[in-house]
Design a protein around this motif. Structure first.
Motif, PDB file in Angstrom:
ATOM      1  N   GLU A   1      -7.922   5.029   3.943  1.00 25.17           N
ATOM      2  CA  GLU A   1      -9.055   4.099   3.984  1.00 25.17           C
ATOM      3  C   GLU A   1      -8.580   2.660   3.818  1.00 25.17           C
ATOM      4  O   GLU A   1      -9.035   1.750   4.528  1.00 25.17           O
ATOM      5  N   ALA A   2      -7.626   2.459   2.900  1.00 21.12           N
ATOM      6  CA  ALA A   2      -7.082   1.111   2.689  1.00 21.12           C
ATOM      7  C   ALA A   2      -6.296   0.644   3.906  1.00 21.12           C
ATOM      8  O   ALA A   2      -6.362  -0.532   4.304  1.00 21.12           O
TER       9      ALA A   2
ATOM     10  N   GLU B   1      -6.831   1.608   6.972  1.00 21.15           N
ATOM     11  CA  GLU B   1      -7.827   1.319   7.997  1.00 21.15           C
ATOM     12  C   GLU B   1      -8.381  -0.095   7.832  1.00 21.15           C
ATOM     13  O   GLU B   1      -8.517  -0.851   8.810  1.00 21.15           O
ATOM     14  N   THR B   2      -8.662  -0.478   6.598  1.00 20.04           N
ATOM     15  CA  THR B   2      -9.180  -1.824   6.320  1.00 20.04           C
ATOM     16  C   THR B   2      -8.170  -2.894   6.722  1.00 20.04           C
ATOM     17  O   THR B   2      -8.528  -3.913   7.329  1.00 20.04           O
TER      18      THR B   2
ATOM     19  N   ARG C   1       4.746   5.855  -2.178  1.00 17.41           N
ATOM     20  CA  ARG C   1       3.917   6.990  -1.764  1.00 17.41           C
ATOM     21  C   ARG C   1       4.712   7.971  -0.906  1.00 17.41           C
ATOM     22  O   ARG C   1       5.567   7.588  -0.128  1.00 17.41           O
TER      23      ARG C   1
ATOM     24  N   ASP D   1      -3.063  10.170   1.387  1.00 24.82           N
ATOM     25  CA  ASP D   1      -4.336  10.690   0.904  1.00 24.82           C
ATOM     26  C   ASP D   1      -5.480   9.857   1.488  1.00 24.82           C
ATOM     27  O   ASP D   1      -5.260   8.854   2.179  1.00 24.82           O
ATOM     28  N   ASP D   2      -6.704  10.286   1.191  1.00 25.15           N
ATOM     29  CA  ASP D   2      -7.875   9.625   1.770  1.00 25.15           C
ATOM     30  C   ASP D   2      -7.969   8.162   1.369  1.00 25.15           C
ATOM     31  O   ASP D   2      -8.331   7.308   2.187  1.00 25.15           O
ATOM     32  N   ASP D   3      -7.647   7.851   0.134  1.00 28.45           N
ATOM     33  CA  ASP D   3      -7.729   6.465  -0.339  1.00 28.45           C
ATOM     34  C   ASP D   3      -6.720   5.580   0.397  1.00 28.45           C
ATOM     35  O   ASP D   3      -7.033   4.439   0.770  1.00 28.45           O
ATOM     36  N   THR D   4      -5.520   6.111   0.597  1.00 27.87           N
ATOM     37  CA  THR D   4      -4.486   5.347   1.310  1.00 27.87           C
ATOM     38  C   THR D   4      -4.896   5.105   2.752  1.00 27.87           C
ATOM     39  O   THR D   4      -4.758   3.990   3.278  1.00 27.87           O
TER      40      THR D   4
ATOM     41  N   LEU E   1       0.820  -1.210   0.000  1.00 24.02           N
ATOM     42  CA  LEU E   1       0.000   0.000   0.000  1.00 24.02           C
ATOM     43  C   LEU E   1       0.859   1.267   0.000  1.00 24.02           C
ATOM     44  O   LEU E   1       0.555   2.246  -0.699  1.00 24.02           O
TER      45      LEU E   1
END
Length: 330
Positions: free
Chosen positions: A60-61, A63-64, A51, A55-58, A47
């Motif tokens: 969120e991933a 968090e999952t 980087r 960002d928000d997508d990172t 992930l």
């Protein structure tokens, strides 16, 4: 009856014990956390690769990934918030820098629960009451602790307080024979409080350093069994009002979030002072330690990463995180 001869040079023995144990301990932890690491660190490394920002997508991933490793909602939110705060104060060059920030964040969360069990030698005996539900590895943990304490030069006695299962008494007696320590036991179905009362008296009269008392594997949702645990605590204080000196809750890491409900229930019946987290080698749910740290802040005295006695050792936050993230031990 087994003898209680002291080691002649206790300090030397303690140093030897640490050298033998710690020489391979990081590799044992790393191997033991293999299943958790595959899911946890493998996903995170992929992930964060390349980087420089979160960002928000990172997020969120990430968090999952944390939630799927049983880190828990509260601990996950704390980790992400602290990670974002750290990242905002630095110019990040690459994914490795992000990984380092995550490492620091995880260590910070676990450091408050890094508190090895220290035996107060002014107590005679130092009483350790071991509690937990069936199947978590209480008796095995007691056996491993016995060997460790002996290596440190302490004399040990065991109390077979799990009187509900004949197999539990026999297993504890087998550990006693293996390590040549006495085991105080009564017949199956005897009163647990009575057994432990006798054991405290015996340990006092024989000037034993440490008494480790097993208890029945209580289901945390059975009120009458929890009430019996409270009775055990009261009875002990009739002999020594400072006992027990440690109430150690044994948890199976493989139960995941159920370890939270078990801990919560036991805190209502006993003054928990420490946790032994076992069977980390058999589960991908090793992230539960972060959830426990966030929710309860109870010191983790030991972690277990295998079947051998050397696979139970003191918990070290940085060591655990480095083994989990597959980063070199510092």
């Amino acid at each position: 009856m087994f003898g209680f001869s002291k080691r002649k040079d206790k300090q030397v023995n303690e140093e030897k014990s640490e050298i033998v144990t710690n020489g391979t301990w990081f590799s044992r932890v790393k191997a033991g956390l293999g299943k958790t690491r595959v899911q946890f660190s493998g996903g995170i490394a992929a992930l964060l690769l390349g980087r420089k920002t979160l960002d928000d997508d990172t997020l969120e991933a990430l968090e999952t990934l944390l939630l799927s490793s049983d880190v828990g909602i509260d601990a996950t939110q704390t980790i992400l918030a602290n990670l974002v705060e750290r990242a905002s104060r630095k110019t990040l060059k690459d994914g490795d820098a992000l990984m380092q920030l995550l490492r620091e964040t995880l260590i910070d969360l676990l450091t408050p629960i890094q508190a090895p069990l220290v035996i107060d030698q002014s107590k005679g005996p130092y009483v350790i009451l071991v509690v937990g539900v069936n199947g978590v590895g209480k008796t095995t943990t007691i056996g491993k602790m016995t060997q460790r304490f002996q290596q440190e030069g302490h004399t040990v006695m065991l109390a077979a307080g799990d009187t509900f299962r004949a197999a539990a008494v026999e297993q504890l007696q087998a550990w006693g024979e293996r390590h040549q320590v006495p085991v105080i036991a009564q017949h199956t179905g005897a009163d647990c409080a009575s057994v432990i009362f006798d054991a405290v008296q015996a340990a006092k009269s024989r000037k034993v350093d440490i008494l480790i008392a097993d208890t029945a594997g209580r289901l945390h949702n059975k009120a009458h069994l929890m009430t019996e645990l409270e009775k055990v605590l009261r009875v002990m204080k009739k002999i020594d009002d400072s006992a027990p000196h440690e109430v150690l809750l044994v948890l199976d890491a493989g139960t995941g979030q159920n370890a939270i409900s078990q801990t919560e229930a036991f805190t209502k019946s006993a003054p928990l002072t420490g946790i032994a987290l076992t069977k980390l080698d058999g589960t991908a749910r090793g992230g539960i330690i972060f959830a426990l740290a966030k929710r309860f802040a109870i010191p983790v005295r030991f972690i277990g990463v295998g079947e051998q006695a050397a696979d139970l050792n003191r918990f070290n936050a940085a060591e655990f995180v480095d083994a989990l993230l597959d980063t070199p031990a510092l």
